[in-house]
Design an enzyme around this catalytic site. Sequence first.
Site, PDB file in Angstrom:
ATOM      1  N   GLU A 285      22.488 -21.946 -18.430  1.00  0.00           N
ATOM      2  CA  GLU A 285      21.574 -21.066 -17.688  1.00  0.00           C
ATOM      3  C   GLU A 285      22.335 -19.883 -17.080  1.00  0.00           C
ATOM      4  O   GLU A 285      21.832 -18.765 -17.033  1.00  0.00           O
ATOM      5  CB  GLU A 285      20.862 -21.857 -16.592  1.00  0.00           C
TER       6      GLU A 285
ATOM      7  N   ASP B 262       0.838  -1.195   0.000  1.00  0.00           N
ATOM      8  CA  ASP B 262       0.000   0.000   0.000  1.00  0.00           C
ATOM      9  C   ASP B 262       0.873   1.245   0.000  1.00  0.00           C
ATOM     10  O   ASP B 262       2.082   1.174   0.244  1.00  0.00           O
ATOM     11  CB  ASP B 262      -0.955  -0.011   1.197  1.00  0.00           C
TER      12      ASP B 262
END
Length: 726
Positions: free
Chosen positions: A611, A531
Amino acid sequence: MAILFQENDRTFTLQTKQTTYQMKIDDFGYLLHLYYGGKISGNMDYLLTYYDRGFSANPYDAGNDRTYSMDALPQEYPTTGTADYRNSALVIRNYDESECCDLRYTGHEITKGKYGLPGLPAVYADDKEAQTLAIRLEDAVNKVQVRLLYSVLEEDDIITRSAQIINGGTGHVVVEKAASACLDFVAGDFDLVSFYGRHAMERNMQRVPISHGSQLIGSRRGSSSHQYNPAVIVAGRDTTEEYGSCYGMVFVYSGNFLCEAEQDQYNQTRVIMGLHSDLFHYALEAGEILTVPETILCYSDRGFGGLSVKYHHCIRDHVCRGAYKNSPRPVLVNSWEAAYFHFDGETICQLAKDAAALGIDMVVMDDGWFGKREDDNSGLGDWQVNEKKLGCSLGELTKKVNEIGVKFGIWIEPEMVSEDSDLYRAHPDWAMINPRRNPVRSRNQLVLDFSRVEVRDHIFEQICSVLDQGNIEYVKWDMNRSISDVYSADNRQGRVAYDYVLGVYDFLEKLTARYPHLLIEGCCGGGGRFDAGMLYYTPQIWCSDNTDAVDRLRIQYGTSFFYPMSAIGAHVSAVPNHQTGRGISLHTRGIVAMTGAFGYELSLGKLSEEEKEQVKEQIRLYKEYETLIGNGDYYRLSNPFKDAYAAWMFVSKDRRTVLLHVVMLENHGNMTVSYVKLKDLLPDASYEEKESKRCYQGSALMQAGIPLPVEMKEYPAYQFLFTVKG
Ligand code: GLA
């Protein structure tokens, strides 16, 4: 002048670049709302209509005039007891137990700059950027005064609202409900757009008509919650992502909140945002003040996309603070999904070595480094470094990590206590427990009573003594349960939930003041306290405990309606994903995480050589684009809940650089082709796409779009960079 008071007709007009907000003091001193929307000039009080309406009562002052009723007129700050039977912004219980508060205008001030709120986060702006209006209202009988605060950020099209409730009398009153903003619409049909969810699946969009009756969303959990985000959109029925009008209401608060939307008997609409009235009975003694957290209002006539861009600017520039407000955030690797509780100092050093080799900036030691903490059943509250487990002191570990060439950060959860902890054994009354009841456990932990200063001070000292042990440059501040036992051994019960949140803010304010260069990332079981209140202290928040790239697309989509991408903590994790079991390619995981504050959450040592090369490339690309991702304008280009693909873009301020990210969500035999249209480009400019070197006219990219590749793959993802040459 953004704020104008017209003496003759007692009208206040708040102007931003593209919007107008207007209200008036009527003949009886009531503050009536006139208009909020696209920019207009002139007096809008012609919108008010007066009819004799059955069962809508009339104030005594109106004499025999049956056409004047608070039940029908649009208001700025409606209260109970005035014969407005709709939802109220304020409910006061007087010393005689009556519930009435009849507020009339007593004065106002217009000042330069943005108001601040004691103990609460709020939008900030300098004297050139903002202007403030404070309107004073009073009930002549109980002497309750209300200061309605409005600040206008003209250039940003933002209006903020807050309210202070003051007991100006000699008796005791109780605030039973208090909101900071009420939006009344005399006409129009609206939808309420809100964002609901659950742990690991936060901020799903819901759009429902505001119809007769009242619907509410909110939190009673002590935090703003995974379940409903404290921010809503009130949209015209035809409003879309691109077109139409909509209003945003973003509550700058991290605790219990209530948003009510109602269509009344005259088809008028009212939407209220404020503190939740449950678990709240705030006693005000003579002279005491209650400050209601603010609501940030914004209006857009360019659909949800236009609204989001404005909120992103406002939150990024006028809510987030600190050293990292505008500067690049470190790419980090977090130990949680890499090792959970099972690590020692060597594990962290190895993670740091692997990180350094790949170009990762920081290693974060998550839960498990303190007290007796081998799982989540014990240790919270004992913030002493477990040197036995680490095999060295924290200072030594930090030094080693720094020598490897990587920054160091740690995880904390200051608001919590385990029953199996030295802290709890010494101070059982510091936990929020009603002594007459057994506490409710969650994750086998209890909540510390942060409404009490001595509790906060004790934890603050412990946390500081940890942070002072080495060069700790980042903290992940977690909160892993909701509050259920709303009880304080040392506080007035009706205000505990509110004082708790102010206690958290007080702690964070002190922490940020003492460590101005510390980057704090908020977290609450992932995104349970995502928030604007937390963003005032922590410029980024771990968006969700769900790191599955396809779920994350949707969670980040919902989060993006109000919160800037720089605030969204987003990491690449291992496959099969620990929350869903899905196996998504590293490339796609990278594209999804490269939408916010980027990082990794896996054991780097387990990556294959191929990777590792991919990870290096991802970091190189992220660093190349991070200014655009962090500060560019962000647009949603599809709805990943409905469409066959997820697409979003970032465009630079000068509109000459555009980064487009796409993840294909569907694949079928003989697959149909999707086209994605870009937004907010220079229509006449020629944009070159980096890989293909192909040039496209800005208007073509916006009007016709580009075809997306069709590939025989699961969830393929694409990153396109378009630039205007020359
Ligand atoms: C919460 C967080 C996780 C992790 C754990 C540690 O669930 O959201 O990221 O930090 O706590 O216990």
